[in-house]
Design a protein around this motif. Structure first.
Motif, PDB file in Angstrom:
ATOM      1  N   GLU A 167     -25.255 -23.546 -59.537  1.00 44.67           N
ATOM      2  CA  GLU A 167     -26.279 -23.258 -60.567  1.00 44.67           C
ATOM      3  C   GLU A 167     -26.760 -21.923 -60.465  1.00 44.67           C
ATOM      4  OE1 GLU A 167     -29.281 -26.853 -61.617  1.00 44.67           O
ATOM      5  OE2 GLU A 167     -28.758 -26.727 -59.339  1.00 44.67           O
ATOM      6  N   VAL A 168     -26.875 -21.329 -59.279  1.00 46.90           N
ATOM      7  CA  VAL A 168     -27.424 -20.046 -58.982  1.00 46.90           C
ATOM      8  C   VAL A 168     -26.562 -19.181 -57.974  1.00 46.90           C
ATOM      9  CG1 VAL A 168     -29.309 -18.869 -58.088  1.00 46.90           C
ATOM     10  CG2 VAL A 168     -29.755 -20.786 -59.068  1.00 46.90           C
ATOM     11  N   TYR A 169     -26.095 -18.217 -58.357  1.00 45.62           N
ATOM     12  CA  TYR A 169     -25.352 -17.126 -57.515  1.00 45.62           C
ATOM     13  C   TYR A 169     -26.155 -16.033 -57.031  1.00 45.62           C
ATOM     14  CZ  TYR A 169     -20.767 -18.680 -59.725  1.00 45.62           C
ATOM     15  OH  TYR A 169     -19.840 -19.823 -60.170  1.00 45.62           O
ATOM     16  N   VAL A 170     -26.336 -16.087 -55.747  1.00 42.91           N
ATOM     17  CA  VAL A 170     -27.253 -15.098 -55.153  1.00 42.91           C
ATOM     18  C   VAL A 170     -26.298 -14.246 -54.628  1.00 42.91           C
ATOM     19  CG1 VAL A 170     -28.991 -14.908 -53.143  1.00 42.91           C
ATOM     20  CG2 VAL A 170     -29.045 -16.878 -54.358  1.00 42.91           C
ATOM     21  N   VAL A 171     -26.571 -12.829 -54.591  1.00 38.97           N
ATOM     22  CA  VAL A 171     -25.650 -11.720 -54.344  1.00 38.97           C
ATOM     23  C   VAL A 171     -26.491 -10.740 -53.700  1.00 38.97           C
ATOM     24  CG1 VAL A 171     -25.409 -10.988 -56.748  1.00 38.97           C
ATOM     25  CG2 VAL A 171     -23.522 -10.347 -55.225  1.00 38.97           C
ATOM     26  N   GLU A 172     -25.960 -10.134 -52.816  1.00 36.12           N
ATOM     27  CA  GLU A 172     -26.354  -8.811 -52.160  1.00 36.12           C
ATOM     28  C   GLU A 172     -26.100  -7.623 -52.918  1.00 36.12           C
ATOM     29  OE1 GLU A 172     -24.379  -8.873 -48.342  1.00 36.12           O
ATOM     30  OE2 GLU A 172     -26.114  -9.452 -47.277  1.00 36.12           O
ATOM     31  N   ILE A 173     -26.817  -6.684 -53.088  1.00 34.94           N
ATOM     32  CA  ILE A 173     -26.768  -5.564 -54.171  1.00 34.94           C
ATOM     33  C   ILE A 173     -26.268  -4.391 -53.348  1.00 34.94           C
ATOM     34  CG2 ILE A 173     -28.090  -6.274 -56.043  1.00 34.94           C
ATOM     35  CD1 ILE A 173     -30.460  -4.567 -54.952  1.00 34.94           C
TER      36      ILE A 173
ATOM     37  N   GLU B  65     -26.981 -18.796 -63.194  1.00 30.81           N
ATOM     38  CA  GLU B  65     -28.307 -17.749 -62.954  1.00 30.81           C
ATOM     39  C   GLU B  65     -27.913 -16.905 -61.729  1.00 30.81           C
ATOM     40  OE1 GLU B  65     -32.792 -17.412 -61.730  1.00 30.81           O
ATOM     41  OE2 GLU B  65     -31.916 -19.283 -62.030  1.00 30.81           O
ATOM     42  N   VAL B  66     -27.988 -15.493 -61.967  1.00 33.46           N
ATOM     43  CA  VAL B  66     -27.606 -14.428 -60.846  1.00 33.46           C
ATOM     44  C   VAL B  66     -29.191 -14.050 -60.510  1.00 33.46           C
ATOM     45  CG1 VAL B  66     -26.577 -12.197 -60.754  1.00 33.46           C
ATOM     46  CG2 VAL B  66     -25.632 -13.794 -62.283  1.00 33.46           C
ATOM     47  N   VAL B  67     -29.143 -14.184 -59.088  1.00 31.93           N
ATOM     48  CA  VAL B  67     -30.231 -13.595 -58.410  1.00 31.93           C
ATOM     49  C   VAL B  67     -29.770 -12.526 -57.099  1.00 31.93           C
ATOM     50  CG1 VAL B  67     -32.187 -14.451 -56.716  1.00 31.93           C
ATOM     51  CG2 VAL B  67     -31.571 -15.965 -58.443  1.00 31.93           C
ATOM     52  N   PHE B  68     -30.499 -11.407 -57.207  1.00 28.82           N
ATOM     53  CA  PHE B  68     -30.193 -10.582 -56.300  1.00 28.82           C
ATOM     54  C   PHE B  68     -30.815 -10.650 -54.919  1.00 28.82           C
ATOM     55  CE2 PHE B  68     -29.268  -8.289 -60.246  1.00 28.82           C
ATOM     56  CZ  PHE B  68     -27.905  -8.346 -60.167  1.00 28.82           C
ATOM     57  N   ALA B  69     -30.190 -10.818 -53.885  1.00 27.34           N
ATOM     58  CA  ALA B  69     -30.809 -10.893 -52.382  1.00 27.34           C
ATOM     59  C   ALA B  69     -31.632  -9.777 -52.019  1.00 27.34           C
ATOM     60  CB  ALA B  69     -29.740 -11.300 -51.484  1.00 27.34           C
TER      61      ALA B  69
ATOM     62  N   ARG C  14     -31.598 -26.658 -55.965  1.00 25.37           N
ATOM     63  CA  ARG C  14     -30.528 -26.127 -56.882  1.00 25.37           C
ATOM     64  C   ARG C  14     -29.216 -25.774 -56.081  1.00 25.37           C
ATOM     65  NH1 ARG C  14     -32.720 -21.771 -60.718  1.00 25.37           N
ATOM     66  NH2 ARG C  14     -30.942 -22.473 -62.003  1.00 25.37           N
ATOM     67  N   ARG C  15     -28.268 -25.760 -56.776  1.00 25.20           N
ATOM     68  CA  ARG C  15     -26.931 -25.620 -56.217  1.00 25.20           C
ATOM     69  C   ARG C  15     -26.564 -24.214 -56.127  1.00 25.20           C
ATOM     70  NH1 ARG C  15     -26.386 -29.487 -59.444  1.00 25.20           N
ATOM     71  NH2 ARG C  15     -25.259 -28.627 -60.931  1.00 25.20           N
ATOM     72  N   VAL C  16     -26.455 -23.580 -54.843  1.00 17.17           N
ATOM     73  CA  VAL C  16     -26.587 -22.101 -54.633  1.00 17.17           C
ATOM     74  C   VAL C  16     -25.132 -21.695 -54.040  1.00 17.17           C
ATOM     75  CG1 VAL C  16     -27.687 -20.336 -53.404  1.00 17.17           C
ATOM     76  CG2 VAL C  16     -29.079 -21.981 -54.432  1.00 17.17           C
ATOM     77  N   ALA C  17     -24.501 -20.594 -54.539  1.00 17.96           N
ATOM     78  CA  ALA C  17     -23.748 -19.848 -53.941  1.00 17.96           C
ATOM     79  C   ALA C  17     -23.850 -18.477 -53.583  1.00 17.96           C
ATOM     80  CB  ALA C  17     -22.310 -19.823 -54.802  1.00 17.96           C
ATOM     81  N   PHE C  18     -23.789 -18.217 -52.165  1.00 17.37           N
ATOM     82  CA  PHE C  18     -24.309 -17.133 -51.477  1.00 17.37           C
ATOM     83  C   PHE C  18     -23.089 -16.155 -51.266  1.00 17.37           C
ATOM     84  CE2 PHE C  18     -25.941 -14.076 -48.538  1.00 17.37           C
ATOM     85  CZ  PHE C  18     -27.251 -13.975 -49.016  1.00 17.37           C
ATOM     86  N   PHE C  19     -23.272 -14.698 -51.887  1.00 19.37           N
ATOM     87  CA  PHE C  19     -22.167 -13.675 -51.843  1.00 19.37           C
ATOM     88  C   PHE C  19     -22.577 -12.646 -50.988  1.00 19.37           C
ATOM     89  CE2 PHE C  19     -21.427 -16.228 -55.483  1.00 19.37           C
ATOM     90  CZ  PHE C  19     -19.882 -16.686 -55.240  1.00 19.37           C
ATOM     91  N   THR C  20     -22.201 -12.247 -49.932  1.00 22.43           N
ATOM     92  CA  THR C  20     -22.713 -11.233 -48.941  1.00 22.43           C
ATOM     93  C   THR C  20     -21.476 -10.590 -48.401  1.00 22.43           C
ATOM     94  OG1 THR C  20     -23.840 -11.106 -46.792  1.00 22.43           O
ATOM     95  CG2 THR C  20     -22.586 -12.949 -47.058  1.00 22.43           C
ATOM     96  N   THR C  21     -21.736  -9.508 -47.556  1.00 18.27           N
ATOM     97  CA  THR C  21     -20.910  -8.927 -46.779  1.00 18.27           C
ATOM     98  C   THR C  21     -20.994  -9.148 -45.262  1.00 18.27           C
ATOM     99  OG1 THR C  21     -22.237  -7.050 -46.473  1.00 18.27           O
ATOM    100  CG2 THR C  21     -20.604  -6.902 -48.231  1.00 18.27           C
ATOM    101  N   ALA C  22     -21.661 -10.213 -44.984  1.00 18.30           N
ATOM    102  CA  ALA C  22     -21.980 -10.503 -43.539  1.00 18.30           C
ATOM    103  C   ALA C  22     -20.669 -11.399 -43.076  1.00 18.30           C
ATOM    104  CB  ALA C  22     -23.330 -11.535 -43.632  1.00 18.30           C
ATOM    105  N   PRO C  23     -20.616 -11.015 -41.722  1.00 19.46           N
ATOM    106  CA  PRO C  23     -19.434 -11.740 -41.025  1.00 19.46           C
ATOM    107  C   PRO C  23     -19.541 -13.190 -40.859  1.00 19.46           C
ATOM    108  CG  PRO C  23     -20.770 -10.851 -39.501  1.00 19.46           C
ATOM    109  CD  PRO C  23     -21.219 -10.450 -40.792  1.00 19.46           C
ATOM    110  N   GLN C  24     -18.344 -13.735 -40.937  1.00 23.12           N
ATOM    111  CA  GLN C  24     -18.226 -15.316 -40.931  1.00 23.12           C
ATOM    112  C   GLN C  24     -19.425 -16.085 -39.621  1.00 23.12           C
ATOM    113  OE1 GLN C  24     -16.299 -17.478 -42.628  1.00 23.12           O
ATOM    114  NE2 GLN C  24     -17.366 -19.192 -41.587  1.00 23.12           N
ATOM    115  N   ALA C  25     -19.485 -15.346 -38.651  1.00 21.38           N
ATOM    116  CA  ALA C  25     -20.315 -15.707 -37.625  1.00 21.38           C
ATOM    117  C   ALA C  25     -21.856 -16.026 -38.112  1.00 21.38           C
ATOM    118  CB  ALA C  25     -20.470 -14.873 -36.307  1.00 21.38           C
ATOM    119  N   ALA C  26     -22.263 -15.159 -39.112  1.00 25.39           N
ATOM    120  CA  ALA C  26     -23.684 -15.169 -39.679  1.00 25.39           C
ATOM    121  C   ALA C  26     -23.732 -16.434 -40.725  1.00 25.39           C
ATOM    122  CB  ALA C  26     -23.999 -13.862 -40.063  1.00 25.39           C
ATOM    123  N   HIS C  27     -22.606 -16.776 -41.354  1.00 26.53           N
ATOM    124  CA  HIS C  27     -22.820 -17.670 -42.465  1.00 26.53           C
ATOM    125  C   HIS C  27     -23.709 -18.968 -42.131  1.00 26.53           C
ATOM    126  CE1 HIS C  27     -18.781 -15.768 -44.717  1.00 26.53           C
ATOM    127  NE2 HIS C  27     -19.870 -15.068 -44.170  1.00 26.53           N
TER     128      HIS C  27
END
Length: 115
Positions: free
Chosen positions: A56-62, A80-84, A4-17
């Motif tokens: 297709e899936v947005y994974v997001v930290e809560i 789809e929304v998935v909480f990390a 599945r095609r995933v977009a991940f949304f976080t507060t992690a710094p660029q160095a961790a991506h």
């Protein structure tokens, strides 16, 4: 998330991506289209959402206030929304459990000497 095609949304710094993307790809079989570290910055987050393309899936930290922005965008796009669930994962040669036990033992030894 296999295939599945995933977009991940976080507060992690660029160095961790890169490590996040690799984990999603190798451990979960996802096709990563975006890793955004702008979850706590609404304007930058909106720009990243525009680049999420056909995810297709947005994974997001809560843990950040802007999860509503991600959830609303996902619903609008039919994604789809998935909480990390953030779990510590040892990276490289350091085994976190072993290191924590070593540090605890060291602290106990110092306390015993001090008494």
């Amino acid at each position: 998330m296999i295939g599945r095609r995933v977009a991940f949304f976080t507060t992690a710094p660029q160095a961790a991506h890169e490590a996040i993307e690799r984990h999603l790809r190798e451990e979960l079989g996802a096709e990563v289209v975006l890793v955004s570290g702008n979850l706590a910055r609404r304007e930058s987050l909106r720009e990243d959402l525009a680049r999420a393309g056909d995810a297709e899936v947005y994974v997001v930290e809560i843990k950040a206030a802007a999860i509503d922005v991600v959830a609303e965008a996902a619903v609008e796009r039919g994604a789809e929304v998935v909480f990390a669930d953030n779990e510590l994962v040892p990276v490289g040669v350091l085994d976190l459990d072993t290191e924590l036990i070593r540090l605890a033992d060291q602290a106990i030894a110092r306390e015993a000497v001090a008494q």
